[in-house]
Design an enzyme around this catalytic site. Structure first.
Site, short mmCIF file in Angstrom:
data_model
loop_
_atom_site.label_atom_id
_atom_site.label_comp_id
_atom_site.label_asym_id
_atom_site.label_seq_id
_atom_site.Cartn_x
_atom_site.Cartn_y
_atom_site.Cartn_z
N GLU A 117 0.84 -1.21 0.00
CA GLU A 117 0.00 0.00 0.00
C GLU A 117 0.86 1.25 0.00
O GLU A 117 2.01 1.21 0.43
CB GLU A 117 -0.87 0.03 1.28
CG GLU A 117 -1.79 -1.14 1.43
CD GLU A 117 -2.74 -0.98 2.61
OE1 GLU A 117 -2.95 0.15 3.07
OE2 GLU A 117 -3.24 -2.02 3.07
N LYS A 150 2.07 4.58 1.63
CA LYS A 150 2.14 5.04 3.02
C LYS A 150 1.94 6.54 3.05
O LYS A 150 2.73 7.30 2.53
CB LYS A 150 3.48 4.68 3.65
CG LYS A 150 3.59 5.06 5.12
CD LYS A 150 4.88 4.53 5.71
CE LYS A 150 4.92 4.66 7.23
NZ LYS A 150 4.73 5.99 7.74
N ARG A 174 -3.33 9.39 11.75
CA ARG A 174 -4.01 8.09 11.77
C ARG A 174 -5.31 8.20 12.57
O ARG A 174 -5.32 8.68 13.69
CB ARG A 174 -3.11 7.05 12.41
CG ARG A 174 -3.72 5.66 12.40
CD ARG A 174 -2.65 4.67 12.73
NE ARG A 174 -3.12 3.31 12.71
CZ ARG A 174 -2.33 2.27 12.93
NH1 ARG A 174 -1.05 2.46 13.17
NH2 ARG A 174 -2.80 1.05 12.90
N ARG A 183 -4.13 8.19 17.00
CA ARG A 183 -3.18 7.10 17.19
C ARG A 183 -2.87 6.87 18.67
O ARG A 183 -2.70 5.75 19.10
CB ARG A 183 -1.91 7.47 16.43
CG ARG A 183 -0.86 6.46 16.55
CD ARG A 183 0.43 7.01 16.04
NE ARG A 183 1.46 6.34 16.78
CZ ARG A 183 2.41 5.61 16.24
NH1 ARG A 183 2.51 5.52 14.95
NH2 ARG A 183 3.27 5.00 16.99
N GLU A 213 -5.68 6.80 7.22
CA GLU A 213 -4.79 7.95 7.40
C GLU A 213 -5.45 9.16 6.76
O GLU A 213 -5.82 9.13 5.59
CB GLU A 213 -3.45 7.61 6.74
CG GLU A 213 -2.34 8.53 7.08
CD GLU A 213 -1.60 8.16 8.38
OE1 GLU A 213 -1.98 7.18 9.06
OE2 GLU A 213 -0.65 8.88 8.71
N PHE A 224 -7.35 1.99 5.50
CA PHE A 224 -6.51 0.82 5.20
C PHE A 224 -6.87 -0.42 6.01
O PHE A 224 -6.29 -1.47 5.80
CB PHE A 224 -5.02 1.16 5.32
CG PHE A 224 -4.60 1.76 6.64
CD1 PHE A 224 -4.55 0.98 7.79
CD2 PHE A 224 -4.24 3.09 6.72
CE1 PHE A 224 -4.16 1.53 8.99
CE2 PHE A 224 -3.83 3.65 7.93
CZ PHE A 224 -3.80 2.87 9.08
N ARG A 226 3.77 -4.15 17.56
CA ARG A 226 4.57 -3.84 16.38
C ARG A 226 5.25 -5.13 15.94
O ARG A 226 5.95 -5.74 16.73
CB ARG A 226 5.63 -2.81 16.76
CG ARG A 226 6.42 -2.24 15.60
CD ARG A 226 7.57 -1.41 16.06
NE ARG A 226 7.20 -0.18 16.74
CZ ARG A 226 6.81 0.93 16.12
NH1 ARG A 226 6.72 0.95 14.79
NH2 ARG A 226 6.49 1.99 16.81
N LYS A 233 7.21 -1.29 6.89
CA LYS A 233 7.27 -0.02 6.17
C LYS A 233 8.62 0.13 5.49
O LYS A 233 9.64 -0.34 5.99
CB LYS A 233 7.01 1.15 7.11
CG LYS A 233 7.98 1.25 8.24
CD LYS A 233 7.56 2.34 9.22
CE LYS A 233 8.40 2.24 10.47
NZ LYS A 233 8.02 3.16 11.52
#
Ligand code: AMP
Length: 570
Positions: A237, A239, A244, A259, A289, A329, A404, A410
C-alpha cells in the site's frame, strides 16, 4: 476502601525508586479494592477519572485552584501563592495549608465528587464543589486530590506496570489481560471484569464500539528484497504521512480516535459526515490515514499542515480551506463481528466493498505482488508524488492490536548520509546549556527509547540541535511543568542531567548513524556497551500524537544498527 488508604498507597508508590517494589505495592492495592472500587483505583492511579479517550478534563487552572484553597482555608490568596512558590507543588501547598482532619471519606465518594467537579460547567459551581470536597479531606488526602485535579499526580505508573500488577504473577493470565486491554484501551474496565468474572471473563472479552482498539504498528526494513524475503506474496500500500484515525460508527453516531487514543471526533467534522453518509452499514470500525489535499493540484500537504487543525480555532473554516481525505486501510469490526482475527486479505476485500470512491473517503492504494521489482517501481512512483513510502502487509495475518511486528512492514524514503529512518525518542531530562544557550536556560535534551519488557526508558542520546530559539524556550516551559526532583523510576540512565523530567514527550530525530557507546543504557548488557545516536537533530517539535510508549524501542534501535551495517557492506 477509604480515600485515605488510597493516599497511603500513593505515598508508598511515590517513595519507591524500584519498579519491582512499585509493582508489588500496586498488586496489593488492586487486591484490596472491591469490584466497585477497582476501576476507580486504576484511573486515579494513572492520574485520571476515566481513560484518556473519554476526554474528561477538570477545567481547573492553577489560579482557580489557589483561589479555592484560599477560600476553603480562610487565608489570603497571596499567602497561598507565596507558599506555592516555595514548594513548587500545589499538592504540597494544600497539605501544608489544611489543618483539619477531614471526614475520612470513602474512595468511591471522593471519586464521585471529583467526577462531579469535572462535569460541572460553570466556574463558580465548580469552585463551590471543590471547596466542599477540600473541607472533607485531610491535608494528606488533599495533596493527592489536588494533584489529580491539576493533572500532575506523576506517580510514574505506566499501563504495563498496572497490567503486571493485575496478573499478580500468574503467567497464564497476562496475555489475556493484554489482549483485553488492546481491544478496549480501558485498564479500569479490564480490572473490573477480571475482579468480577476472573479469567473466564477476560478470555471472553470482546470489542465494543466507542472503545478504541490499540493500534497495530509496523516494523521497518531497508529494501524491497527484504520485504519479499519476509512476507513472500504480500499486499503493498501507499504510506500516507498524515493523521491516523480509528473511526467507530454505531448507527447514527460516529466517534474518531487518534493514534494515541484520544477522542478527536470534533476535530474531523468532514470525516464524520462522510462516514455517516457513505458507509452504509450500522456498526463498523475502520482505520485510515487522514491527509489534507490541495484540491487545485491534487497534491498532499505535509503532515504539519494536517495537524494544524488540532490547534486552529475554527475547525469548520479549516476543514473548508484544507479538506481532508481519509485513506482507509483496515477494517476491524463489522456488524457485531470481530474482524481483527481475520486475515488481512479478507479484511481488505470487505473494506473495499464497503467504501465506494467518494471525495473524502476511499481505500488506500493497494496491489498484491511477490516481486521486489514491482515494489520498487511503486515505491519510486509514490515518492515522486510526495508520499512517504510504502507499507507491505502479510496477506494471512490478523490485525495485531497494540503490537509492532513484521505483519506490517514499512519502507520509507531514506536520505544520504543519514539513517534509513527517523527515530522517535522520549525526553527524560535537560541541560541548562552553555554559551549563547545559557540565556535560554536550556541547551540540550537527554532522550531515551522504550524497553517494553521492563516498561522502562533507556537513554540513547543527547539532542542539542534542530530547534529554533523560540522552540527551545517553549520546550523549557513545557518541561518545567513536568520536572522532577530525582530521576524517574522508569528511566534507566548512567548520565546525569541538570533537570530530570517525567518521560512524557516524544520528539522525532534524525541522526547520521547508530554507534555503540558505554554511556547509554539502550541495549546495554553486563558484557556489552549500549547504543547511541550519532549527530542527532530534532526534526519535529513535541509529537502530540504519540505517547512515550509509542517511541521506538531498544530492539528497533538494534535492528537499525544492524541494517546500517548490512547496507555499508553492500
Ligand atoms: P511510522 O509512524 O513511521 O511507524 O509508520 C506507521 C504509520 O504509518 C501508521 O501508524 C499509520 O499512521 C501510517 N500509515 C500511512 N499509510 C498507511 C497504510 N497504508 N497502512 C498502515 N499504516 C499507514
Amino acid at each position: 476502601m477509604t480515600f485515605r488508604e488510597l493516599s497511603e498507597y500513593f505515598h508508598r508508590i511515590e517513595q519507591t525508586t524500584s519498579r519491582l517494589e512499585m509493582a508489588e505495592i500496586l498488586r496489593s492495592l488492586l487486591e484490596k479494592a472491591s469490584v466497585e472500587e477497582v476501576d476507580k483505583v486504576v484511573y486515579l492511579t494513572l492520574g485520571e477519572l476515566l481513560p484518556a479517550f473519554r476526554g474528561i478534563e477538570f477545567g481547573i487552572s492553577e489560579k482557580l485552584l489557589m483561589e479555592s484553597l484560599s477560600k476553603a482555608c480562610g487565608v489570603r490568596l497571596s499567602q497561598v501563592q507565596t507558599l506555592y512558590k516555595q514548594k513548587g507543588d500545589l499538592g504540597d501547598t494544600a497539605e501544608e495549608l489544611i489543618g483539619w482532619q477531614g471526614r475520612n471519606l470513602s474512595l468511591v465518594r471522593v471519586y464521585e465528587e471529583l467526577f462531579d467537579i469535572a462535569r460541572t460547567r460553570g466556574t463558580l459551581d465548580k469552585v463551590m464543589k471543590l471547596i466542599n470536597l477540600l473541607k472533607g479531606l485531610s491535608g494528606f488526602e488533599a495533596k493527592y486530590a489536588v494533584r489529580i485535579i491539576i493533572g500532575r499526580l506523576r506517580l510514574g505508573v505506566g499501563d504495563a506496570t498496572i497490567i503486571d500488577a493485575m496478573a499478580g504473577g500468574i503467567r497464564e493470565l497476562k496475555p489475556y489481560i493484554e489482549r483485553a486491554y488492546n481491544l478496549c484501551s480501558d485498564l479500569g474496565l479490564v480490572a473490573k471484569r477480571l475482579k468480577e468474572g476472573g479469567l473466564e471473563a477476560i478470555k471472553e472479552f470482546k470489542i465494543q464500539l466507542g472503545y478504541p482498539i490499540r493500534m497495530a504498528l509496523a516494523e521497518r526494513v531497508s529494501s524491497a528484497q527484504e520485504i519479499i524475503q519476509r512476507l513472500g506474496r504480500c499486499g503493498v500500500e501507499a504510506k500516507y504521512d498524515g493523521f491516523r484515525l480509528q473511526v467507530h460508527k454505531d448507527s447514527d453516531k460516529v466517534e474518531i480516535y487518534s493514534r494515541n487514543l484520544e477522542r478527536m471526533t470534533e476535530m474531523f467534522p468532514d470525516v464524520v459526515k462522510a462516514v455517516m453518509e457513505d458507509v452504509k452499514v450500522q456498526k463498523v470500525i475502520i482505520e485510515g490515514e487522514a491527509l489534507a489535499v490541495n484540491e487545485e493540484t491534487g497534491e498532499f500537504y505535509p503532515f504539519q499542515i494536517t495537524i494544524q487543525r488540532k490547534r486552529k480555532y475554527s475547525i469548520e473554516e479549516y476543514a473548508r480551506d484544507y479538506p481532508l481525505k481519509l485513506f482507509a486501510f483496515d477494517l476491524l469490526y463489522l456488524e457485531e463481528e470481530d474482524y481483527t482475527v481475520k486475515p488481512y486479505i479478507e479484511r481488505r476485500k470487505t473494506l473495499e466493498e464497503l467504501l465506494s470512491q467518494t471525495n473524502t473517503l476511499r481505500p488506500s492504494e493497494m496491489f498484491i505482488t511477490q516481486e521486489a521489482k514491482d515494489i520498487e517501481t511503486f515505491f519510486e512512483d509514490v515518492i515522486t508524488r510526495g508520499l512517504e513510502g510504502i507499507m507491505a502487509k502479510r496477506l494471512d495475518a490478523p490485525y495485531t492490536a497494540g503490537s509492532r511486528n513484521f505483519n506490517w512492514i514499512k519502507l520509507k524514503r531514506s536520505y544520504r548520509g543519514s539513517l534509513a529512518d527517523t527515530v522517535d525518542v522520549v525526553v527524560v531530562g535537560y541541560y541548562y546549556g552553555k554559551g549563547a544557550r545559557a540565556r535560554l536556560g536550556i541547551g540540550g535534551l537527554l532522550v531515551a527509547v522504550y524497553e517494553p519488557s521492563t516498561d522502562t526508558f533507556k537513554t540513547v542520546s543527547k539532542v542539542g540541535s534542530g530547534f529554533t530559539e523560540s522552540e527551545w524556550v517553549r520546550l523549557r516551559e513545557m518541561l518545567d511543568v513536568i520536572k522532577l526532583s530525582h530521576k524517574h523510576p522508569r528511566v534507566d540512565s548512567l548520565i546525569e542531567v541538570d533537570v530530570w523530567v517525567e518521560p512524557r514527550y516524544v520528539i522525532t530525530v534524525n541522526a547520521d548513524e547508530i554507534t555503540r557507546s558505554p554511556l547509554h543504557t539502550a541495549g546495554r548488557t553486563l558484557e556489552e556497551p549500549g547504543y547511541a545516536l550519532r549527530f542527532p537533530r530534532a526534526v519535529s517539535f513535541i509529537r502530540e500524537d504519540k505517547n512515550p510508549e509509542d517511541a521506538n524501542t531498544v530492539e528497533e534501535i538494534i535492528r537499525l544498527y544492524q541494517l546500517q551495517k548490512s547496507v555499508s557492506v553492500e
